[in-house]
Design a protein around this motif. Structure first.
Motif, PDB file in Angstrom:
ATOM      1  N   TYR A   1       0.832  -1.191   0.000  1.00 22.27           N
ATOM      2  CA  TYR A   1       0.000   0.000   0.000  1.00 22.27           C
ATOM      3  C   TYR A   1       0.874   1.251   0.000  1.00 22.27           C
ATOM      4  O   TYR A   1       1.910   1.281   0.671  1.00 22.27           O
ATOM      5  N   CYS A   2       0.429   2.279  -0.711  1.00 20.21           N
ATOM      6  CA  CYS A   2       1.054   3.577  -0.548  1.00 20.21           C
ATOM      7  C   CYS A   2       0.094   4.470   0.237  1.00 20.21           C
ATOM      8  O   CYS A   2      -1.127   4.237   0.253  1.00 20.21           O
ATOM      9  N   ALA A   3       0.675   5.468   0.887  1.00 21.92           N
ATOM     10  CA  ALA A   3      -0.124   6.357   1.721  1.00 21.92           C
ATOM     11  C   ALA A   3       0.506   7.735   1.755  1.00 21.92           C
ATOM     12  O   ALA A   3       1.742   7.860   1.747  1.00 21.92           O
ATOM     13  N   ALA A   4      -0.323   8.746   1.797  1.00 21.76           N
ATOM     14  CA  ALA A   4       0.130  10.129   1.894  1.00 21.76           C
ATOM     15  C   ALA A   4       0.064  10.581   3.351  1.00 21.76           C
ATOM     16  O   ALA A   4      -0.975  10.458   4.001  1.00 21.76           O
ATOM     17  N   SER A   5       1.190  11.106   3.806  1.00 22.25           N
ATOM     18  CA  SER A   5       1.285  11.505   5.205  1.00 22.25           C
ATOM     19  C   SER A   5       0.522  12.798   5.480  1.00 22.25           C
ATOM     20  O   SER A   5       0.263  13.598   4.580  1.00 22.25           O
ATOM     21  N   ARG A   6       0.205  13.015   6.733  1.00 21.35           N
ATOM     22  CA  ARG A   6      -0.343  14.297   7.169  1.00 21.35           C
ATOM     23  C   ARG A   6       0.744  15.370   7.186  1.00 21.35           C
ATOM     24  O   ARG A   6       0.447  16.550   7.354  1.00 21.35           O
ATOM     25  N   PHE A   7       1.984  14.966   7.030  1.00 13.75           N
ATOM     26  CA  PHE A   7       3.120  15.861   7.162  1.00 13.75           C
ATOM     27  C   PHE A   7       3.972  15.827   5.892  1.00 13.75           C
ATOM     28  O   PHE A   7       3.859  14.921   5.076  1.00 13.75           O
ATOM     29  N   SER A   8       4.870  16.800   5.779  1.00 16.64           N
ATOM     30  CA  SER A   8       5.762  16.846   4.622  1.00 16.64           C
ATOM     31  C   SER A   8       7.034  16.044   4.851  1.00 16.64           C
ATOM     32  O   SER A   8       7.780  15.784   3.908  1.00 16.64           O
ATOM     33  N   VAL A   9       7.278  15.653   6.101  1.00 21.25           N
ATOM     34  CA  VAL A   9       8.444  14.844   6.420  1.00 21.25           C
ATOM     35  C   VAL A   9       7.973  13.471   6.878  1.00 21.25           C
ATOM     36  O   VAL A   9       6.833  13.288   7.300  1.00 21.25           O
ATOM     37  N   CYS A  10       8.884  12.506   6.810  1.00 16.98           N
ATOM     38  CA  CYS A  10       8.468  11.125   7.038  1.00 16.98           C
ATOM     39  C   CYS A  10       8.177  10.818   8.506  1.00 16.98           C
ATOM     40  O   CYS A  10       7.115  10.288   8.822  1.00 16.98           O
ATOM     41  N   GLY A  11       9.103  11.073   9.384  1.00 16.68           N
ATOM     42  CA  GLY A  11       8.909  10.684  10.767  1.00 16.68           C
ATOM     43  C   GLY A  11       8.814   9.161  10.893  1.00 16.68           C
ATOM     44  O   GLY A  11       9.371   8.415  10.089  1.00 16.68           O
ATOM     45  N   LEU A  12       8.083   8.724  11.892  1.00 15.44           N
ATOM     46  CA  LEU A  12       7.925   7.292  12.102  1.00 15.44           C
ATOM     47  C   LEU A  12       7.007   6.703  11.031  1.00 15.44           C
ATOM     48  O   LEU A  12       6.031   7.319  10.624  1.00 15.44           O
ATOM     49  N   LEU A  13       7.322   5.496  10.609  1.00 20.52           N
ATOM     50  CA  LEU A  13       6.496   4.816   9.604  1.00 20.52           C
ATOM     51  C   LEU A  13       5.365   4.082  10.304  1.00 20.52           C
ATOM     52  O   LEU A  13       5.323   2.843  10.371  1.00 20.52           O
ATOM     53  N   THR A  14       4.449   4.863  10.816  1.00 19.70           N
ATOM     54  CA  THR A  14       3.291   4.292  11.498  1.00 19.70           C
ATOM     55  C   THR A  14       2.014   4.773  10.832  1.00 19.70           C
ATOM     56  O   THR A  14       1.924   5.916  10.376  1.00 19.70           O
ATOM     57  N   GLY A  15       1.029   3.920  10.817  1.00 21.03           N
ATOM     58  CA  GLY A  15      -0.203   4.205  10.105  1.00 21.03           C
ATOM     59  C   GLY A  15      -0.886   5.515  10.452  1.00 21.03           C
ATOM     60  O   GLY A  15      -1.333   6.237   9.551  1.00 21.03           O
ATOM     61  N   PRO A  16      -1.009   5.858  11.741  1.00 20.81           N
ATOM     62  CA  PRO A  16      -1.740   7.086  12.099  1.00 20.81           C
ATOM     63  C   PRO A  16      -1.152   8.370  11.522  1.00 20.81           C
ATOM     64  O   PRO A  16      -1.852   9.382  11.435  1.00 20.81           O
ATOM     65  N   ARG A  17       0.122   8.355  11.105  1.00 19.00           N
ATOM     66  CA  ARG A  17       0.714   9.556  10.520  1.00 19.00           C
ATOM     67  C   ARG A  17       0.254   9.772   9.081  1.00 19.00           C
ATOM     68  O   ARG A  17       0.506  10.823   8.509  1.00 19.00           O
ATOM     69  N   PHE A  18      -0.413   8.780   8.521  1.00 17.67           N
ATOM     70  CA  PHE A  18      -0.755   8.826   7.102  1.00 17.67           C
ATOM     71  C   PHE A  18      -2.258   8.957   6.929  1.00 17.67           C
ATOM     72  O   PHE A  18      -3.041   8.268   7.584  1.00 17.67           O
ATOM     73  N   GLU A  19      -2.629   9.843   6.027  1.00 17.96           N
ATOM     74  CA  GLU A  19      -4.031  10.259   5.926  1.00 17.96           C
ATOM     75  C   GLU A  19      -4.771   9.585   4.783  1.00 17.96           C
ATOM     76  O   GLU A  19      -5.918   9.195   4.932  1.00 17.96           O
ATOM     77  N   TYR A  20      -4.128   9.474   3.639  1.00 16.01           N
ATOM     78  CA  TYR A  20      -4.786   8.906   2.458  1.00 16.01           C
ATOM     79  C   TYR A  20      -4.087   7.610   2.070  1.00 16.01           C
ATOM     80  O   TYR A  20      -2.855   7.562   2.038  1.00 16.01           O
ATOM     81  N   TRP A  21      -4.891   6.605   1.772  1.00 16.24           N
ATOM     82  CA  TRP A  21      -4.359   5.280   1.485  1.00 16.24           C
ATOM     83  C   TRP A  21      -4.882   4.771   0.149  1.00 16.24           C
ATOM     84  O   TRP A  21      -6.026   5.023  -0.220  1.00 16.24           O
ATOM     85  N   GLY A  22      -4.022   4.021  -0.545  1.00 17.91           N
ATOM     86  CA  GLY A  22      -4.468   3.331  -1.745  1.00 17.91           C
ATOM     87  C   GLY A  22      -5.122   2.011  -1.392  1.00 17.91           C
ATOM     88  O   GLY A  22      -5.198   1.627  -0.224  1.00 17.91           O
ATOM     89  N   GLN A  23      -5.568   1.314  -2.422  1.00 17.73           N
ATOM     90  CA  GLN A  23      -6.301   0.064  -2.208  1.00 17.73           C
ATOM     91  C   GLN A  23      -5.378  -1.150  -2.129  1.00 17.73           C
ATOM     92  O   GLN A  23      -5.802  -2.238  -1.734  1.00 17.73           O
ATOM     93  N   GLY A  24      -4.120  -0.958  -2.490  1.00 17.17           N
ATOM     94  CA  GLY A  24      -3.145  -2.032  -2.386  1.00 17.17           C
ATOM     95  C   GLY A  24      -2.929  -2.785  -3.684  1.00 17.17           C
ATOM     96  O   GLY A  24      -3.808  -2.841  -4.554  1.00 17.17           O
ATOM     97  N   THR A  25      -1.738  -3.361  -3.817  1.00 17.29           N
ATOM     98  CA  THR A  25      -1.404  -4.208  -4.961  1.00 17.29           C
ATOM     99  C   THR A  25      -0.657  -5.433  -4.429  1.00 17.29           C
ATOM    100  O   THR A  25       0.208  -5.313  -3.561  1.00 17.29           O
TER     101      THR A  25
END
Length: 125
Positions: free
Chosen positions: A95-119
């Motif tokens: 899955y790819c996901a767009a973060s709520r932030f412009s920097v990466c930080g921790l790779l945890t789900g809650p930091r990411f707002e928009y998600w794809g459907q997966g491949t």
């Protein structure tokens, strides 16, 4: 409608390569850090890579470091994940996901707002 769409998954033999794409529609990815996650059957979701909004900073989980490369092309509003030297344990839905932030930080789900459907990526001989 804001949407992320992954593509490029498939079946590949161990040692092979795939390139995943994450294309956005309805918004520009330029302001967002973008992450890649994966989830294998019976396992928790794992954050594996991220690229900041400028493309100047990337991070990788130890499990993929040295084998996967994340990149972004602003003109195509797309982020890529080049996966080399694939192993059976890389088999998962990615899955790819767009973060709520412009920097990466921790790779945890809650930091990411928009998600794809997966491949689906399957590594098998």
């Amino acid at each position: 409608q804001l949407q992320l769409v992954e593509s490029g998954g498939g079946l590949v033999q161990p040692g092979g390569s795939l390139r995943l794409s994450c294309a956005a529609s309805g918004f520009t990815l330029d302001y967002y850090a973008i992450g890649w996650f994966r989830q294998a059957p019976g396992k928790e979701r794992e954050g594996i890579s991220c690229i900041d909004s400028s493309g100047g900073s990337t991070k990788y989980a130890d499990s993929v470091k040295g084998r996967f490369t994340i990149s972004r092309v602003s003109a195509k509003n797309t982020v890529y994940l080049q996966m080399n030297s694939l192993k059976p344990e890389d088999t998962a839905i990615y899955y790819c996901a767009a973060s709520r932030f412009s920097v990466c930080g921790l790779l945890t789900g809650p930091r990411f707002e928009y998600w794809g459907q997966g491949t689906q990526v399957t590594v098998s001989s």
